[in-house]
Design a protein around this motif. Structure first.
Motif, mmCIF file in Angstrom:
data_model
loop_
_atom_site.group_PDB
_atom_site.id
_atom_site.type_symbol
_atom_site.label_atom_id
_atom_site.label_comp_id
_atom_site.label_asym_id
_atom_site.label_seq_id
_atom_site.Cartn_x
_atom_site.Cartn_y
_atom_site.Cartn_z
ATOM 1 N N SER A 1 -27.254 10.405 97.797
ATOM 2 C CA SER A 1 -28.525 9.915 97.260
ATOM 3 C C SER A 1 -29.688 10.734 97.812
ATOM 4 O O SER A 1 -30.612 11.074 97.078
ATOM 5 C CB SER A 1 -28.724 8.436 97.607
ATOM 6 O OG SER A 1 -27.660 7.695 97.087
ATOM 7 N N SER B 1 -20.862 1.809 95.040
ATOM 8 C CA SER B 1 -20.975 0.873 93.918
ATOM 9 C C SER B 1 -19.708 0.870 93.061
ATOM 10 O O SER B 1 -19.379 -0.127 92.432
ATOM 11 C CB SER B 1 -22.185 1.220 93.062
ATOM 12 O OG SER B 1 -22.239 2.608 92.858
ATOM 13 N N TYR C 1 -23.614 3.663 89.279
ATOM 14 C CA TYR C 1 -22.236 3.251 89.148
ATOM 15 C C TYR C 1 -21.516 3.955 88.001
ATOM 16 O O TYR C 1 -20.447 4.542 88.178
ATOM 17 C CB TYR C 1 -22.204 1.729 89.012
ATOM 18 C CG TYR C 1 -21.122 1.198 88.137
ATOM 19 C CD1 TYR C 1 -19.797 1.261 88.556
ATOM 20 C CD2 TYR C 1 -21.413 0.638 86.911
ATOM 21 C CE1 TYR C 1 -18.788 0.790 87.745
ATOM 22 C CE2 TYR C 1 -20.409 0.169 86.107
ATOM 23 C CZ TYR C 1 -19.111 0.246 86.514
ATOM 24 O OH TYR C 1 -18.119 -0.210 85.725
ATOM 25 N N VAL D 1 -28.683 5.103 94.940
ATOM 26 C CA VAL D 1 -27.826 4.343 95.850
ATOM 27 C C VAL D 1 -26.968 3.337 95.078
ATOM 28 O O VAL D 1 -25.820 3.083 95.427
ATOM 29 C CB VAL D 1 -28.704 3.639 96.909
ATOM 30 C CG1 VAL D 1 -27.976 2.492 97.547
ATOM 31 C CG2 VAL D 1 -29.123 4.634 97.965
ATOM 32 N N LEU E 1 -17.597 5.619 102.395
ATOM 33 C CA LEU E 1 -18.315 5.614 101.123
ATOM 34 C C LEU E 1 -19.787 5.252 101.288
ATOM 35 O O LEU E 1 -20.637 5.768 100.571
ATOM 36 C CB LEU E 1 -17.639 4.665 100.137
ATOM 37 C CG LEU E 1 -16.412 5.270 99.465
ATOM 38 C CD1 LEU E 1 -15.825 4.328 98.444
ATOM 39 C CD2 LEU E 1 -16.748 6.587 98.804
ATOM 40 N N LEU F 1 -18.953 6.546 94.548
ATOM 41 C CA LEU F 1 -19.927 5.963 95.464
ATOM 42 C C LEU F 1 -19.522 4.521 95.784
ATOM 43 O O LEU F 1 -18.600 3.973 95.174
ATOM 44 C CB LEU F 1 -21.323 5.994 94.846
ATOM 45 C CG LEU F 1 -21.818 7.382 94.432
ATOM 46 C CD1 LEU F 1 -23.222 7.295 93.863
ATOM 47 C CD2 LEU F 1 -21.788 8.345 95.597
ATOM 48 N N ARG G 1 -21.281 8.446 102.370
ATOM 49 C CA ARG G 1 -21.333 9.405 101.273
ATOM 50 C C ARG G 1 -22.435 9.013 100.277
ATOM 51 O O ARG G 1 -23.190 9.864 99.809
ATOM 52 C CB ARG G 1 -19.991 9.449 100.553
ATOM 53 C CG ARG G 1 -20.024 10.378 99.369
ATOM 54 C CD ARG G 1 -18.760 10.324 98.572
ATOM 55 N NE ARG G 1 -17.627 10.834 99.317
ATOM 56 C CZ ARG G 1 -16.359 10.610 98.961
ATOM 57 N NH1 ARG G 1 -16.089 9.892 97.911
ATOM 58 N NH2 ARG G 1 -15.378 11.112 99.667
ATOM 59 N N THR G 2 -22.536 7.703 99.993
ATOM 60 C CA THR G 2 -23.569 7.241 99.073
ATOM 61 C C THR G 2 -24.945 7.621 99.592
ATOM 62 O O THR G 2 -25.800 8.121 98.856
ATOM 63 C CB THR G 2 -23.467 5.721 98.902
ATOM 64 O OG1 THR G 2 -22.145 5.405 98.518
ATOM 65 C CG2 THR G 2 -24.433 5.218 97.862
#
Lengths: 429, 355
Positions: free
Chosen positions: A216, A383, A368, A365, A208, A381, A211-212
């Protein structure tokens, strides 16, 4: 200069030393300046520095196993005292002996009286899943257990002989632990205390984080590609028209984030506007509707739209004052329109590009709510997992460790940005 | 920081006490409405204590945060069984003196009148509800009638709605995979059993739309976003009967659970909260609630008083999760299993989701 430094005994009109009088006036000015910024300083301390500090502390310090706060009196009572003493006397990995089991039983009796056993057990459950009921069950029976305690406890449940459990209790007894950071990076401690990767079917955080980062960057790129021409249009059109366009950029910007996100759901869901139009126009069969939302695609679309103004506005503020005569001059000196754009116009917009990109990237980033609503399963993500541990699993130390890693990552990227582009080249508006 | 928190709490306490108002947190939508109609309005009329009704996707989650921060604003919360046990074990709930609960009209003591397990140290159950799956009649030419059909996208095409949580999802997957309801938790105890449940979920993973709030599944079904969805049975009842949606419940493989009233430790109005709990769980009130939504009352004596839905036409009995016909293949949620394994299995569930 020489004259000044030599004349130490210069005095003011009322006979005081000039130097002292100056220093005093300066100190007064400084105090006044400090008082002016004091509210801001207190605000930043209270809402920024203290919570982040607390978060960092929580990520390495979790005293749930050995400390109990009485909710009625607020008194903090140490628990698992005997066991901690035994851990302090022995080295890591020591086979638990009768003394250890006796200490454990004593502590379980106390924990039962205090009703602190659930809290201690939950702490161990983070490290050794499935051991929660072992504690609650054993604590219920602890007052009736008699020596030899080792046999008695193993009689209650043979899991008490598990070296991994004792490793977990030893780690949980420490004031400072890095185990939450290990978890946040998909590692765990084996029974002997060595660090190993978690089983791949439980590994999720590194994936994750990656991926984030990728999403981003992608979203930042998309907002730049989409936002640059709009900002250019805004900056070059006559004021009357560009103001109208500006309102169209700002209106969604002023609209609630939730409203914008749910609007995308209405548009993109499989029975939604976009699919309906495509089916109506004969582009798609009714049973061949495309899944545009509740997946990564939905996250990218919605976040790009929501973050677009954060790119457009700094770009616009940088483009507006650029003198069009520079590009005209380049053209008249024989540059093609592409060369004029690339060598003359683009370099002047770099501060805006940098500001917009940095702003969008940092916001993306930590995003949420949008991925939570439109991300489905593969559009989540990091978050979202931080929120999961804050709100659902209630493992706040792990949430703090994940958040600290995210914060650290962003600081590193910010530093890189400063090295490559230079933070002085930033223009936010 | 702590002092500041204590001070704000103190302010809230005095503020709330002066108004004689309690805050009750529940799950929202049709369920909260049933509680407002059956419990809260009569309670306010009788005692003059007004009730501030607030909602959460799961009221258990704010409790720890509030108690730890020393700033509790909820007086009564409606939580699931495993959460009630876990929160109580962690000392986050007030203990409830069960002697405050009134006897049944025929004189049976409260202790005997409540269904087994409904009374806990820190919690009093009000309803029995269940996780079922439901379908939209318009979008399913052949009606599904077993939990296997939910996982059979070849014969029953269309998206599936599932709650984004390991609890209930894994059990349903196992039952669809042929595990008898009685054996589900024995199988789920083992690593192979967990693998088996996830393997079954894998077969429909690409077709799943995840939901989190109880009000979502009826919406997803009515919009045609999904062909079938798991849901809280009362929500489907409400959409089908009160809102005339073409939705139907399949009882095969249903998972029964309690919802219980709890009081967070340090709640501002414990005394009024206790009064409310005693009032709302008496025989008549529990029966009343069942006329607003199809959840079974937690008292045996209420069963006989349950009659028709508030529209005056629909008989409630066949819509109850506890009706004999609906219990043929039913699973009772194992609270101890989930109190123990919740963190681990949800971690695995999250990893499975993300991959």
């Amino acid at each position: 200069m020489a004259e000044l430094s030599a004349s130490n005994d210069l005095v003011t009109a009322d006979g005081r030393s000039l130097k002292a009088a100056l220093a005093q006036a300066e100190a007064r000015a400084k105090r006044r300046a400090f008082l002016l910024v004091a509210p801001l300083l207190a605000f930043v301390l209270l809402t920024f520095v203290v919570p982040i500090g607390q978060m960092l502390v929580r990520s390495v310090h979790n005293d749930a196993f050995y400390s109990w706060t009485d909710r009625d009196t607020g008194e903090v009572i140490p628990t698992m005292v005997n066991l901690r003493a035994w851990f302090a006397q022995t080295k890591a990995g020591t086979e638990p002996d009768e003394a250890a089991y006796e200490a454990l039983v004593k502590d379980l009796v106390q924990a039962r009286e205090l009703k602190s056993i659930g809290q201690s057990a939950t702490r161990i459950n983070y490290e050794k899943p499935g051991s929660r009921s072992l504690f609650t069950k054993s604590a219920r029976r602890a007052p009736r257990l008699e020596a030899p305690f080792k046999e008695a406890l193993l009689d209650v449940d043979e899991d008490w002989g598990d070296p991994g459990l004792w490793r977990a209790m030893r780690d949980a007894s420490k004031t400072v632990t890095l185990n939450f950071y290990l978890s946040a990076l998909d590692f765990e401690r084996a029974d002997d205390g060595s660090i190993v990767s978690v089983n791949e079917n439980r590994a999720v955080y590194v994936l994750l984080f990656k991926r984030t980062l990728l999403l981003s960057l992608l979203i930042t790129g998309l907002t730049l590609i989409l936002g640059f021409p709009i900002a250019f249009l805004l900056a070059t059109l006559p004021m009357r028209i560009s103001n109208l366009l500006m309102i169209m950029v700002l209106l969604p910007f002023w609209t609630s984030l939730l409203v914008r996100t749910t609007s995308w759901i209405v548009l993109l869901q499989s029975q939604g506007v976009v699919n309906d139009l495509a089916v109506g126009a004969g582009l798609l069969a009714d049973d061949g509707r495309v899944q545009l939302i509740y997946n990564q695609f939905g996250t990218i679309i919605a976040m790009t739209h929501i973050l677009l103004p954060f790119t457009i506005l700094p770009l616009y503020s940088v483009m507006r004052p650029i003198d069009p005569s520079y590009v005209r001059a380049a053209r008249s000196l024989g540059a093609t329109s592409w060369t004029a754009f690339r060598r003359i116009y683009l370099p002047q917009t770099v501060p805006g590009i940098g500001a917009g990109a940095l702003l969008v990237f940092i916001l993306a980033v930590g995003y949420y709510i949008t991925p939570a609503l439109v991300g489905g399963s593969d559009g989540q993500l990091i978050s979202n997992l931080i929120a999961f541990h804050m709100q659902k699993s209630l493992n706040w130390s792990l949430a703090a460790a994940l958040a600290a890693l995210l914060l650290g990552g962003i600081l590193i990227l910010y530093w890189l940005y400063d090295r490559i582009v230079g933070i002085d080249n930033l223009k936010l508006g | 920081m702590k002092k500041l928190l204590i001070m704000t709490t103190a302010l809230t306490v005095t503020g709330a006490a002066a108004n004689a108002e309690i805050t009750v947190m529940s799950w929202g939508g049709a369920y909260t409405k049933s509680q407002v109609e059956a419990y809260q309005k009569p309670f306010t009329a009788m005692t003059g204590i007004s009730i501030n009704s607030v909602d959460a996707d799961n009221p258990a989650t704010p409790i720890k945060a509030q108690v730890e921060a020393g700033n509790v604003t909820i007086d009564v919360a409606d939580v699931e069984f495993s959460d009630a046990v876990r929160l109580c074990d962690e000392g986050l709930l007030e203990e409830i003196d069960l002697s405050i609960l009134p006897d049944a009209p025929d004189g049976t003591s409260a202790e005997d009148d409540f269904i087994e397990g409904a009374l806990q140290d820190c919690a009093v159950a009000n309803i029995v509800w269940s996780t079922v799956f439901a379908y939209n009649k318009d979008n399913n030419p052949t009606a599904p009638d077993s939990i296997d059909d939910f996982f059979n996208t070849a014969d029953f095409p269309g998206k599936r709605g599932l709650r984004k949580s390991a609890k209930a999802t894994l059990e349903m997957a196992l039952m669809a995979d042929g595990v008898a309801a009685a054996d589900v938790y024995d199988v789920l105890e083992t690593d192979e059993g967990v693998d088996r449940a996830f393997a079954k979920l894998d077969t429909i993973k690409d077709d799943i739309v995840w939901w989190e709030a109880g009000a979502q599944p009826p919406q997803l079904l009515a919009d045609g976003e999904v062909a079938m969805s798991t849901a809280y049975n009362g929500r489907i009842f409400n959409a089908a009967i009160a809102e005339n949606q073409p939705l139907e419940v399949v009882w095969d493989g249903q998972i029964l659970d309690f919802d219980l009233w709890v009081i967070p430790k340090g709640a501002p109005n414990v005394e009024e909260a206790l009064k409310f709990i005693a009032f709302s769980t008496d025989t008549q009130r529990l029966a009343d609630q069942a006329s607003w939504i199809s959840y079974g009352p937690a008292r045996k004596s209420s069963g006989a008083l349950v009659g028709k839905y508030s529209d005056g036409v629909t008989e409630m009995a066949p819509h109850m999760p506890t009706a004999a016909a609906n219990l043929e293949n039913a699973l009772v949620n194992n609270f101890e299993f989930w109190a123990d394994r919740d963190a681990e299995l949800n971690e695995r569930f999250n990893a499975w989701l993300a991959n």
